[in-house]
Design a protein around this motif. Sequence first.
Motif, short mmCIF file in Angstrom:
data_model
loop_
_atom_site.label_atom_id
_atom_site.label_comp_id
_atom_site.label_asym_id
_atom_site.label_seq_id
_atom_site.Cartn_x
_atom_site.Cartn_y
_atom_site.Cartn_z
N ILE A 74 17.92 15.07 -8.54
CA ILE A 74 17.58 13.69 -8.18
C ILE A 74 18.78 12.78 -8.47
CG2 ILE A 74 16.07 11.74 -8.69
CD1 ILE A 74 13.87 13.72 -9.34
N VAL A 75 19.21 12.06 -7.46
CA VAL A 75 20.32 11.11 -7.59
C VAL A 75 19.90 9.78 -6.96
CG1 VAL A 75 22.12 12.88 -7.62
CG2 VAL A 75 21.30 11.99 -5.42
N PRO A 76 20.55 8.67 -7.34
CA PRO A 76 20.17 7.36 -6.79
C PRO A 76 20.21 7.30 -5.27
CG PRO A 76 21.59 7.09 -8.69
CD PRO A 76 21.57 8.55 -8.38
N GLU A 77 21.12 8.07 -4.64
CA GLU A 77 21.23 8.01 -3.19
C GLU A 77 19.98 8.52 -2.46
OE1 GLU A 77 25.02 7.71 -5.06
OE2 GLU A 77 23.46 9.26 -5.24
N MET A 78 19.16 9.30 -3.17
CA MET A 78 17.94 9.80 -2.54
C MET A 78 16.94 8.69 -2.21
SD MET A 78 17.29 13.25 -4.83
CE MET A 78 15.72 13.53 -4.03
N PHE A 79 17.07 7.54 -2.93
CA PHE A 79 16.12 6.45 -2.75
C PHE A 79 16.74 5.29 -1.94
CE2 PHE A 79 15.21 8.75 -6.63
CZ PHE A 79 13.85 9.03 -6.50
N GLY A 80 17.86 5.56 -1.32
CA GLY A 80 18.49 4.55 -0.48
C GLY A 80 17.92 4.58 0.94
N ARG A 81 18.04 3.49 1.63
CA ARG A 81 17.56 3.44 3.00
C ARG A 81 18.44 4.30 3.91
NH1 ARG A 81 12.52 1.46 2.36
NH2 ARG A 81 12.54 -0.35 0.94
N VAL A 137 9.80 9.11 -2.86
CA VAL A 137 10.24 9.67 -1.59
C VAL A 137 9.86 11.14 -1.55
CG1 VAL A 137 12.54 10.27 -2.45
CG2 VAL A 137 12.20 9.89 0.00
N VAL A 138 9.58 11.65 -0.35
CA VAL A 138 9.25 13.07 -0.17
C VAL A 138 10.55 13.89 -0.21
CG1 VAL A 138 8.27 14.78 1.40
CG2 VAL A 138 7.19 12.52 1.17
N VAL A 139 10.49 15.01 -0.95
CA VAL A 139 11.66 15.88 -1.06
C VAL A 139 11.30 17.29 -0.61
CG1 VAL A 139 12.73 14.56 -2.92
CG2 VAL A 139 11.10 16.37 -3.48
N GLN A 140 12.31 18.06 -0.25
CA GLN A 140 12.12 19.41 0.24
C GLN A 140 11.91 20.39 -0.91
OE1 GLN A 140 11.87 20.00 3.50
NE2 GLN A 140 12.27 17.84 3.94
N SER A 151 0.84 -1.19 0.00
CA SER A 151 0.00 0.00 0.00
C SER A 151 0.88 1.24 0.00
CB SER A 151 -0.92 -0.01 1.22
OG SER A 151 -1.68 1.16 1.26
N ASN A 152 0.70 2.07 -1.02
CA ASN A 152 1.49 3.29 -1.13
C ASN A 152 0.71 4.47 -0.58
OD1 ASN A 152 3.23 1.63 -2.45
ND2 ASN A 152 3.58 3.02 -4.17
N THR A 153 1.40 5.28 0.21
CA THR A 153 0.78 6.48 0.77
C THR A 153 1.22 7.74 0.05
OG1 THR A 153 2.57 6.69 2.39
CG2 THR A 153 0.65 5.39 3.04
N LEU A 154 2.25 7.65 -0.78
CA LEU A 154 2.75 8.82 -1.48
C LEU A 154 2.16 8.96 -2.89
CD1 LEU A 154 6.54 8.68 -0.46
CD2 LEU A 154 4.68 9.94 0.63
N LEU A 155 2.27 7.91 -3.67
CA LEU A 155 1.82 7.95 -5.06
C LEU A 155 0.76 6.88 -5.33
CD1 LEU A 155 5.19 8.36 -7.03
CD2 LEU A 155 3.58 10.15 -6.37
N ARG A 156 -0.23 7.28 -6.10
CA ARG A 156 -1.16 6.28 -6.64
C ARG A 156 -0.70 5.95 -8.04
NH1 ARG A 156 -5.60 6.11 -9.91
NH2 ARG A 156 -5.57 8.40 -10.16
N ILE A 157 -0.47 4.67 -8.31
CA ILE A 157 0.09 4.23 -9.59
C ILE A 157 -0.96 3.44 -10.36
CG2 ILE A 157 1.92 2.89 -10.70
CD1 ILE A 157 3.61 3.40 -8.16
N TYR A 158 -1.19 3.88 -11.56
CA TYR A 158 -2.21 3.23 -12.39
C TYR A 158 -1.66 3.02 -13.80
CZ TYR A 158 -6.57 2.38 -14.86
OH TYR A 158 -7.55 1.81 -15.62
N ARG A 180 14.10 8.47 6.70
CA ARG A 180 13.69 8.59 5.29
C ARG A 180 12.75 7.42 4.94
NH1 ARG A 180 18.43 8.51 1.14
NH2 ARG A 180 18.86 10.52 2.18
N VAL A 181 11.61 7.76 4.41
CA VAL A 181 10.64 6.73 3.99
C VAL A 181 10.64 6.63 2.47
CG1 VAL A 181 8.22 6.03 4.01
CG2 VAL A 181 9.21 7.17 6.01
N VAL A 182 11.07 5.49 1.99
CA VAL A 182 11.10 5.24 0.54
C VAL A 182 10.06 4.15 0.24
CG1 VAL A 182 12.48 4.51 -1.43
CG2 VAL A 182 13.52 5.87 0.39
N GLU A 183 9.11 4.49 -0.57
CA GLU A 183 8.09 3.51 -0.96
C GLU A 183 8.44 2.92 -2.32
OE1 GLU A 183 4.25 5.30 -0.81
OE2 GLU A 183 4.16 5.28 1.39
#
Length: 234
Positions: free
Chosen positions: A102-109, A91-94, A2-9, A113-116
């Motif tokens: 945007i770089v790959p490190e932004m989506f790392g654990r 991921v939420v950004v400022q 279940s995604n809380t950030l984006l709805r994907i269709y 940081r919450v990455v969906e």
Amino acid sequence: MSNTLLRIYPSELKMPFELRKSNSGCIELVNKTDQRVAFKVKTTNPKKYAVRPTSGIVPPGGSCGITITMQAPKEIPQDYQCKDKFLIQSVVVQEGITHKDIVPEMFGRAPGRVVEEFKLWVIYIPANPPSPVPEGDEEEIADTEVDHEVFRQSMIDAASRQEYASGPQASHDKDASTVKSEVVKYVAENKKLQQELEQLSERRQSLGGFSRTFVLFVFLLSVLVGYWMTGRKV
């Protein structure tokens, strides 16, 4: 998941499949939050698919479309089964962060940081599914069958109306024919009586004749008999 950030269709990527022809599919991302959300698209077979865009930022309440183009296949896989899949990370950004940041490190654990992640499987569908009978031919055949049925029914109705109308008409014609034959018969008998009267008149002159009253009586009697016969038939 279940995604809380984006709805994907859609939840599955249905890709039109056609030999030696490149086809595309689309994905829509909708931001469900009031914050800016960055995304990145990955695939298990990057040489086979072209993704545009591969990353980006979706504004609060906004949306973004992604086009995925598959290279022209050279052979048909068994049962049209495809093992390829896509992974969409978000991921939420400022404020102030743009697409270039945007770089790959932004989506790392990382702590805090919450990455969906959302996975999409690729499903092949025939680009031009074969049809045993073209749609236009089906309509033409259906119309022909309907016309034939309507024609057959109209012929039955016409025959029924003709039969219904012919019953009284035939009876009337039969009665008219009977009356006509009786009239002809009466005319013939009357003519015969007149001939007999003429013969009696000639005999009367030769033998002293019958009285005028007797001759008139015979004539009136013939007229009454003919009238009675005609009136009874009509």
